[in-house]
Design a protein around this motif. Structure first.
Motif, PDB file in Angstrom:
ATOM      1  N   THR A  69      -5.520  -5.431  31.326  1.00  0.00           N
ATOM      2  CA  THR A  69      -6.359  -4.518  32.100  1.00  0.00           C
ATOM      3  C   THR A  69      -6.253  -3.099  31.569  1.00  0.00           C
ATOM      4  O   THR A  69      -7.261  -2.402  31.432  1.00  0.00           O
ATOM      5  CB  THR A  69      -5.963  -4.552  33.595  1.00  0.00           C
ATOM      6  N   GLY A  70      -5.037  -2.668  31.263  1.00  0.00           N
ATOM      7  CA  GLY A  70      -4.848  -1.310  30.738  1.00  0.00           C
ATOM      8  C   GLY A  70      -5.542  -1.108  29.405  1.00  0.00           C
ATOM      9  O   GLY A  70      -6.176  -0.076  29.170  1.00  0.00           O
ATOM     10  N   PHE A  71      -5.430  -2.086  28.525  1.00  0.00           N
ATOM     11  CA  PHE A  71      -6.075  -1.989  27.214  1.00  0.00           C
ATOM     12  C   PHE A  71      -7.589  -1.910  27.374  1.00  0.00           C
ATOM     13  O   PHE A  71      -8.238  -1.007  26.834  1.00  0.00           O
ATOM     14  CB  PHE A  71      -5.689  -3.190  26.344  1.00  0.00           C
ATOM     15  N   VAL A  72      -8.155  -2.835  28.139  1.00  0.00           N
ATOM     16  CA  VAL A  72      -9.615  -2.858  28.315  1.00  0.00           C
ATOM     17  C   VAL A  72     -10.090  -1.610  29.060  1.00  0.00           C
ATOM     18  O   VAL A  72     -11.077  -0.979  28.675  1.00  0.00           O
ATOM     19  CB  VAL A  72     -10.055  -4.156  29.041  1.00  0.00           C
ATOM     20  N   TRP A  73      -9.386  -1.227  30.111  1.00  0.00           N
ATOM     21  CA  TRP A  73      -9.798  -0.087  30.936  1.00  0.00           C
ATOM     22  C   TRP A  73      -9.755   1.219  30.143  1.00  0.00           C
ATOM     23  O   TRP A  73     -10.726   1.973  30.128  1.00  0.00           O
ATOM     24  CB  TRP A  73      -8.883   0.009  32.157  1.00  0.00           C
ATOM     25  N   HIS A  74      -8.619   1.480  29.512  1.00  0.00           N
ATOM     26  CA  HIS A  74      -8.421   2.774  28.859  1.00  0.00           C
ATOM     27  C   HIS A  74      -9.037   2.873  27.468  1.00  0.00           C
ATOM     28  O   HIS A  74      -9.482   3.943  27.064  1.00  0.00           O
ATOM     29  CB  HIS A  74      -6.925   3.106  28.770  1.00  0.00           C
ATOM     30  N   LEU A  75      -9.039   1.786  26.726  1.00  0.00           N
ATOM     31  CA  LEU A  75      -9.457   1.856  25.324  1.00  0.00           C
ATOM     32  C   LEU A  75     -10.830   1.243  25.038  1.00  0.00           C
ATOM     33  O   LEU A  75     -11.337   1.391  23.927  1.00  0.00           O
ATOM     34  CB  LEU A  75      -8.399   1.192  24.438  1.00  0.00           C
ATOM     35  N   VAL A  76     -11.420   0.566  26.034  1.00  0.00           N
ATOM     36  CA  VAL A  76     -12.730  -0.041  25.814  1.00  0.00           C
ATOM     37  C   VAL A  76     -13.725   0.441  26.879  1.00  0.00           C
ATOM     38  O   VAL A  76     -14.633   1.221  26.582  1.00  0.00           O
ATOM     39  CB  VAL A  76     -12.645  -1.593  25.799  1.00  0.00           C
ATOM     40  N   ALA A  77     -13.553  -0.029  28.110  1.00  0.00           N
ATOM     41  CA  ALA A  77     -14.544   0.218  29.162  1.00  0.00           C
ATOM     42  C   ALA A  77     -14.738   1.704  29.479  1.00  0.00           C
ATOM     43  O   ALA A  77     -15.873   2.169  29.611  1.00  0.00           O
ATOM     44  CB  ALA A  77     -14.163  -0.551  30.425  1.00  0.00           C
TER      45      ALA A  77
END
Length: 189
Positions: A69-77
């Motif tokens: 979640t952190g990777f997708v939230w902060h670095l993608v979405a």
């Protein structure tokens, strides 16, 4: 300096005064009745083997969803939003973030059975309580403290986006952690 005594009364007195810490903890957890004194109740031991599997599952229950979640939230979405906030470095150090999550997971997994019920009957309620407590704690050091220390283009935008992340994180993590500990020996007082 201790003076040795051969007096039987002195030795018996010392025996009654010395209480092993395990017995003291047991006494604190004991509910005395007229027929039972709690001073000699042993502290209930919980075996390492009984705790190992739920503990490891609880660490994973924190680590896996938080990392993904952190990777997708902060670095993608929301990458562009964080770039506009001008708060994070352009080249994040992923192993540091993972290490931080691992430390948090170890602490939260250790704390869960000490703070919340592990009874199979109440695991959903315990998950809700854990989610509230752990989310508030996490929010205090990932949102409030960061906003207080770091320059950013909009504190209110940062509060909004990080609060959203923390809520999502613990909506995922708390039930998984409660499920991992469900039915395990409870170490809470």
């Amino acid at each position: 300096m201790r003076i040795a005594s051969n007096n039987r009364a002195d030795l018996d007195h010392r025996k009654t005064q010395a209480i092993h810490p395990r017995r003291l903890l047991g006494a604190l957890r004991c509910k005395p009745t007229p027929s039972r004194s709690c001073v000699n109740e042993p502290h209930p031991r919980i075996g390492i083997g009984a705790m190992k599997k739920p503990f490891l599952l609880a660490v994973l229950a924190y680590l896996v969803p938080t990392f993904i979640t952190g990777f997708v939230w902060h670095l993608v979405a929301f990458h562009d939003t964080y770039v506009q906030l001008n708060i994070y470095r352009p080249d994040p150090i992923i192993p540091f973030g993972f290490g931080s999550m691992l430390v948090q997971g170890l602490i939260f997994a250790w704390a869960y059975p000490r703070l919340f019920s592990t009874s199979p009957d109440t695991w959903i309620r315990s998950a809700c309580h854990a989610g509230l407590v752990f989310a508030a704690l996490s929010w205090s050091f990932t949102t409030i403290a960061v906003a207080a220390k770091h320059p950013m283009s909009s504190v209110s935008a940062y509060f909004l986006i990080e609060t959203g992340f923390t809520l999502l994180q613990f909506l995922l993590v708390a039930p998984l952690m409660a499920w991992a500990w469900r039915g395990s020996p409870n170490t809470s007082a």
